[in-house]
Design an enzyme around this catalytic site. Structure first.
Site, mmCIF file in Angstrom:
data_model
loop_
_atom_site.group_PDB
_atom_site.id
_atom_site.type_symbol
_atom_site.label_atom_id
_atom_site.label_comp_id
_atom_site.label_asym_id
_atom_site.label_seq_id
_atom_site.Cartn_x
_atom_site.Cartn_y
_atom_site.Cartn_z
ATOM 1 C CB SER A 167 -0.963 -0.047 1.188
ATOM 2 O OG SER A 167 -2.045 0.833 0.999
ATOM 3 C CG ASP A 186 -3.908 -2.078 0.176
ATOM 4 O OD1 ASP A 186 -3.133 -2.830 0.801
ATOM 5 O OD2 ASP A 186 -3.919 -0.847 0.294
#
Length: 360
Positions: free
Chosen positions: A36, A181
């Site tokens: 991320s 993610d």
């Protein structure tokens, strides 16, 4: 030297401060692993020449600062950030509409694509002079995937896939496969170091931004914040504890091999068994971003100038302290293959070694 960076949105400014301290000490990472925002920070570092890295990090974090509106995080929720994401208006009022996975999100991240394209030298990123690994999870299979510059040419899509947190951000496709993610599955990608082959001795800076422990919540709002911390602190302790046990056993195998006669060690079967042993020593340096007094459930979207500055300064301060102490140079138990060092939560400056739990 390995730099492992958690996901955490605005909390990732702490990671930038850690990198600045490393640079001040004349240290550049050999390998960066991120999820991320950790993948974005990692891309900005690995995708630029050493002389330009810190400036590119500063440019990125300045570009994603919230406008100085009194609404604070609410302005980010309703207006987005011009260089990062903007609202996808139809999505807010049509949660059940069959729009397809590529548009099934509250925001579009096309602004981020332009920002990364401007700040990262893609050719340099693909050359992989500094190894970069980013984690993402396949939407259909639910499997964690680590895209590694030692194995494939990385680009902006890989970084954006690692930061495609649903339902806020849309999935990103790589070779036709949709990814979200990596924090959905595992937000602390330290296992990528331990699972790498061949195993190597080294110093691993694990830069964490979510609080694994905390006080009992006193309200629903505080309970939401505590749940978020627990979710995204994500199994780092258990990964490390498991690896301490495995590396201890590998060192035991290595020691046992010295007790065997040379003729016995050279047989094919024994050689295969002894390959499970090793003598590597991995020093895991754990840094944890401090909580700010103003933090709440929305702390990961606190892109205020003050929040970014305080977290960046905290990362620089903590990393400078542990670099000055350099505990990885201290003598260690030769039977332990994974040694954990962390700053004392009480003094903020004292470095302590975290020993594995007793047992076999």
């Amino acid at each position: 030297m390995v730099l492992v960076l958690q996901g955490g949105g605005a909390l990732g400014a702490y990671q930038a401060g850690v990198y600045e301290a490393l640079k001040d000490a004349g240290i550049e990472p050999d390998w960066i692993i991120g999820t991320s925002i950790g993948a974005l920070n990692g891309g900005l570092i690995a995708g630029n020449a050493p002389a330009a890295r810190l400036e590119r990090l500063r440019e990125f974090w300045q570009s994603v600062q919230q406008p100085p509106f009194p609404a604070g995080s609410w302005s980010t929720i309703f207006q987005g950030l011009p260089s990062f994401f903007r609202p996808r208006i139809p999505g807010w009022g049509a949660l059940g509409a069959s729009v397809g996975l590529d548009e099934a999100s509250f925001y579009t991240t096309e602004p981020l694509r332009g920002t990364l394209g401007r700040l990262i030298d893609i050719d340099l990123l693909r050359e992989a002079k500094t190894r970069l690994t980013v984690g993402a999870v396949a939407v259909r299979s639910g499997r964690m995937t680590y895209f590694d510059s030692n194995r494939c040419a990385l680009g902006v899509d890989h970084l954006m896939a690692s930061g495609a947190l649903p339902p806020a951000f849309p999935a990103v496709r790589i070779d036709g496969e949709a990814y979200w993610d990596g924090g959905v599955y595992s937000n602390t990608p330290i296992e990528a170091v331990f699972d790498d082959m061949p195993r190597r001795s080294g110093v691993i800076f694990s830069v964490n931004v979510w609080q694994p422990s905390g006080d009992e919540p006193r309200s629903i709002w505080e309970a939401l914040g505590r749940q978020k911390d627990i979710q995204y602190a994500s199994r780092a302790d258990s990964h490390i504890a498991r690896q301490q046990q495995l590396h201890h056993l590998r060192h035991v195998i290595r020691e046992l091999s010295q007790q065997l006669p040379a003729g016995k060690r050279d047989t094919p079967v024994v050689r295969e068994l002894l390959a499970y042993g090793c003598g590597t020593t991995m020093h895991v340096v754990r840094l944890l971003a401090p909580s700010l007094d103003s933090e709440d459930f929305y702390k990961d979207i606190d892109f205020s100038a003050a929040g970014i500055r305080m977290r960046w300064e905290a990362g620089h301060r903590d990393a400078s302290r542990i670099l000055q102490r350099a505990p990885w140079n201290d003598p260690v138990d030769p039977m332990q293959g994974v040694i954990v060092h962390e700053l004392s939560a009480r003094s903020g400056a004292q470095v302590r070694q975290v020993r594995p739990a007793p047992g076999r």
